[in-house]
Design a protein around this motif. Structure first.
Motif, mmCIF file in Angstrom:
data_model
loop_
_atom_site.group_PDB
_atom_site.id
_atom_site.type_symbol
_atom_site.label_atom_id
_atom_site.label_comp_id
_atom_site.label_asym_id
_atom_site.label_seq_id
_atom_site.Cartn_x
_atom_site.Cartn_y
_atom_site.Cartn_z
ATOM 1 N N TRP A 48 0.782 -1.112 0.077
ATOM 2 C CA TRP A 48 0.060 0.208 0.036
ATOM 3 C C TRP A 48 0.641 1.235 -0.047
ATOM 4 O O TRP A 48 0.660 2.266 -0.768
ATOM 5 N N TYR A 49 1.912 1.365 0.843
ATOM 6 C CA TYR A 49 2.849 2.367 0.910
ATOM 7 C C TYR A 49 3.555 2.681 -0.491
ATOM 8 O O TYR A 49 3.533 3.888 -0.829
ATOM 9 N N GLN A 50 3.775 1.653 -1.199
ATOM 10 C CA GLN A 50 4.576 1.719 -2.333
ATOM 11 C C GLN A 50 3.632 2.177 -3.557
ATOM 12 O O GLN A 50 4.087 3.081 -4.302
ATOM 13 N N VAL A 51 2.404 1.900 -3.348
ATOM 14 C CA VAL A 51 1.202 2.020 -4.455
ATOM 15 C C VAL A 51 0.634 3.620 -4.068
ATOM 16 O O VAL A 51 0.492 4.361 -5.049
ATOM 17 N N MET A 52 0.218 3.568 -3.027
ATOM 18 C CA MET A 52 -0.690 4.877 -2.428
ATOM 19 C C MET A 52 0.236 5.998 -2.203
ATOM 20 O O MET A 52 -0.086 7.249 -2.343
ATOM 21 N N GLN A 53 1.401 5.794 -1.575
ATOM 22 C CA GLN A 53 2.235 7.028 -1.150
ATOM 23 C C GLN A 53 3.438 7.295 -2.089
ATOM 24 O O GLN A 53 3.507 8.589 -2.447
ATOM 25 N N LEU A 54 4.033 6.141 -2.497
ATOM 26 C CA LEU A 54 5.048 6.413 -3.536
ATOM 27 C C LEU A 54 4.658 6.559 -4.879
ATOM 28 O O LEU A 54 5.248 7.063 -5.847
ATOM 29 N N GLY A 55 3.310 6.269 -5.210
ATOM 30 C CA GLY A 55 2.641 6.321 -6.568
ATOM 31 C C GLY A 55 3.405 5.107 -7.564
ATOM 32 O O GLY A 55 3.328 5.381 -8.616
ATOM 33 N N HIS A 56 3.812 4.074 -7.026
ATOM 34 C CA HIS A 56 4.079 3.147 -7.832
ATOM 35 C C HIS A 56 2.945 2.512 -8.635
ATOM 36 O O HIS A 56 2.169 1.832 -7.925
ATOM 37 N N PRO A 57 2.910 2.424 -10.106
ATOM 38 C CA PRO A 57 1.723 1.918 -10.490
ATOM 39 C C PRO A 57 1.508 0.537 -10.618
ATOM 40 O O PRO A 57 2.656 -0.204 -10.885
ATOM 41 N N PHE A 58 0.655 -0.137 -9.900
ATOM 42 C CA PHE A 58 0.612 -1.500 -9.748
ATOM 43 C C PHE A 58 0.093 -2.156 -11.229
ATOM 44 O O PHE A 58 0.231 -3.458 -11.282
ATOM 45 N N CYS A 59 -0.509 -1.387 -11.964
ATOM 46 C CA CYS A 59 -1.241 -2.028 -13.079
ATOM 47 C C CYS A 59 -0.360 -1.793 -14.491
ATOM 48 O O CYS A 59 -0.832 -1.686 -15.510
ATOM 49 N N ASP A 60 1.032 -1.633 -14.133
ATOM 50 C CA ASP A 60 1.685 -1.094 -15.336
ATOM 51 C C ASP A 60 1.924 -2.174 -16.272
ATOM 52 O O ASP A 60 2.200 -1.999 -17.561
#
Lengths: 221, 297
Positions: A48-60
């Motif tokens: 969650w931290y990576q996706v929601m805070q750092l903005g790493h796109p999980f659906c890349d």
């Protein structure tokens, strides 16, 4: 006229549309499985931290799929029209030629929308399964420019295929690549570039009428 | 005259690069006639058909189809013109029934019975895909679509391409039956000349450089003659010119093609110093006459 053209396009490209729908469904399933694996491998808080805070796109993994889907659909639709110059059959029909071509594009864009809906549903279901509900809108907002790249890919490929002159076709390849590329650029803060770029899509649709007119009015075979 | 013409070509000029195809072609196809465009390969038959069909814009001159410019036919005029493209091009991903349903809404006078009367002779189910048909079967589907449209003017580009003798005969017989009311105009090309005698009324010879000459078919077959003249030592061979259209040399004789009557031709040749002993007229088919008129090469 619209009903006749829609039926014709379904007969022509229906099988390829089914293949593309299946490919998109497979990709959406792959996204779901990959996200599940991610959550099995890492703590949920880290993901969650990576996706929601750092903005790493999980659906890349779906980054280029809309573009490929759009281009593939245009190939399925317009290659058979250009083989043996079958487009002449439609252009001789007693109907407004511009409306006729726009009806063809509407049919293709409807098929593309169906494919994109499968992707969107896959993203939404994946987010619902592993992330807070509030994340759904954010994930779809990230995905929207890529979906628009699919529409640009479809219209760009139509622009290329319907052009009778080889040199102009090469020019149209550049235009199509540039149009699709605009949607794949990373956001530069403020309003995403893709929102401005979206204004180019109706223009690209109208631009497709130009090679058709040239096809009809050429002076050399 | 313009009002009466189904097709009117005036001062047509066209070229590919430096190669001039037409340099002021004039041609008129009256309404209600069946006219065949003939000529050797490369004289511009296909180019003219493409211009008339509206898929090639002439570089200069006017080309009118049912009174409208051929490269800018309005919807109402397109409804009155039926096109058959070389190779019986059709949307072959459709079935027999689907292609009829696709075309029907565009033509208010559509007659589906005419279509199904024709395609039922093929003995194929209505869900048979056109791509799986032979060239001959596909030609019947395309002809059925044209007939159902009930156009005033039909432009047929090499209707016989890829058809065996049976299907050619079927195509020609169906066409002749369809044209029986005498109100429809047909302009066609074909590489198979002999079939034309069954339904063509006029022929237009297109020559290199774009000169066109129109004849009534019966008049042409009656007036254009082939004469056999034995070769003999010391006798000069006749050359084309004057009333001699063409001369073909064979092992022991020459064939002279001319519109002149035997006596007139003999007199003309004698005046040129060619003795005409043994000159005799030979019977000719339309194909013989075509080759005699245009030359073998």
């Amino acid at each position: 006229m619209l009903r006749a053209v829609l039926a014709k396009e379904l007969h022509k490209a229906g099988r390829w549309l089914a293949v593309l729908l299946a490919a998109n469904a497979l990709a959406a399933t792959g996204l779901w499985l990959r996200t599940r694996t991610l959550f099995h491998r890492e703590h949920a808080e880290i993901v969650w931290y990576q996706v929601m805070q750092l903005g790493h796109p999980f659906c890349d993994m779906l980054r280029h799929l809309p573009l490929a889907t759009g281009a593939g659909l245009a190939l399925a639709q317009f290659l058979p029209e250009m083989r043996d110059e079958r487009l002449r059959l439609s252009l001789h029909l007693p109907a407004d030629s511009s409306l006729l071509i726009l009806a063809h594009l509407a049919a293709g864009l409807a098929g593309l929308a169906a494919c994109l809906a499968v992707q969107a549903a896959g993203i939404a279901l994946t987010v619902r399964a592993w992330f807070p509900a509030e994340m759904t809108g954010h994930a779809l907002a990230l995905w929207t420019p890529r979906a628009l790249a699919g529409a640009a890919g479809y219209l760009g490929m139509a622009l290329v295929l319907l052009e009778p002159s080889f040199l102009r076709r090469l020019t149209n390849v550049c235009i199509a690549a540039a149009a699709a590329g605009l949607f794949l650029l990373p956001p530069q803060g403020g309003i995403p570039l893709s929102l401005w770029s979206a204004a180019s899509l109706p223009l690209l649709a109208l631009a497709v009428l130009h090679p058709v007119g040239r096809y009809r009015n050429r002076k050399v075979d | 005259m313009e009002q009466e013409a189904a097709i009117s070509v005036q001062g047509l000029r066209h070229r590919y690069g430096r190669r001039v195809i037409y340099d002021g072609l004039d041609l008129c196809v009256p309404r209600g006639r069946v006219v065949a465009l003939l000529g050797k390969n490369g004289v511009g038959k296909t180019t003219l058909i493409r211009i008339l069909m509206g898929f090639l814009r002439p570089m200069a001159g006017t080309c009118r189809v049912l009174g409208a410019p051929s490269h800018a036919l309005d919807e109402a005029t397109r409804r009155r013109v039926g096109l058959l493209f070389e190779g019986h091009v059709a949307y072959d991903f459709m079935t027999i029934a689907q292609i009829e349903r696709f075309h029907a809404p565009f033509y208010p006078a559509w007659n589906r019975d005419l279509y199904y009367d024709l395609v039922q002779r093929l003995g194929l189910p209505h869900d048979h895909v056109i791509a799986r048909m032979s060239e001959g079967q596909r030609s019947q589907v395309v002809l059925g679509l044209l007939m159902a449209q009930r156009p005033e003017l039909l432009i047929l580009d090499d209707y016989s391409m890829g058809l065996d003798a049976g299907y050619r005969r079927l195509f020609v017989d169906m066409m002749a039956e369809y044209l029986r009311d005498g109100e429809r105009t047909v302009f066609l090309t074909s590489h198979v000349i002999q079939d034309m005698e069954r339904f063509v009324e006029d022929i237009v010879f297109l020559e290199r450089g774009g000169a066109a000459r129109r004849f009534g078919l019966r008049d042409f077959l009656r007036d254009f003659c082939c004469y056999r003249l034995p070769k003999s030592a010391g006798r000069p061979l006749p050359e084309p010119g004057g009333s001699v259209r063409n001369v073909e040399e064979h092992a022991g004789h020459v064939e002279i093609f001319s519109f002149a009557a035997p006596d007139a031709l003999a007199g003309e040749l004698a005046a040129r110093g060619c003795a005409c002993d043994g000159l005799e007229r030979l019977p000719m088919s339309l194909e013989d006459a075509f080759i005699g008129y245009t030359g073998r090469y």
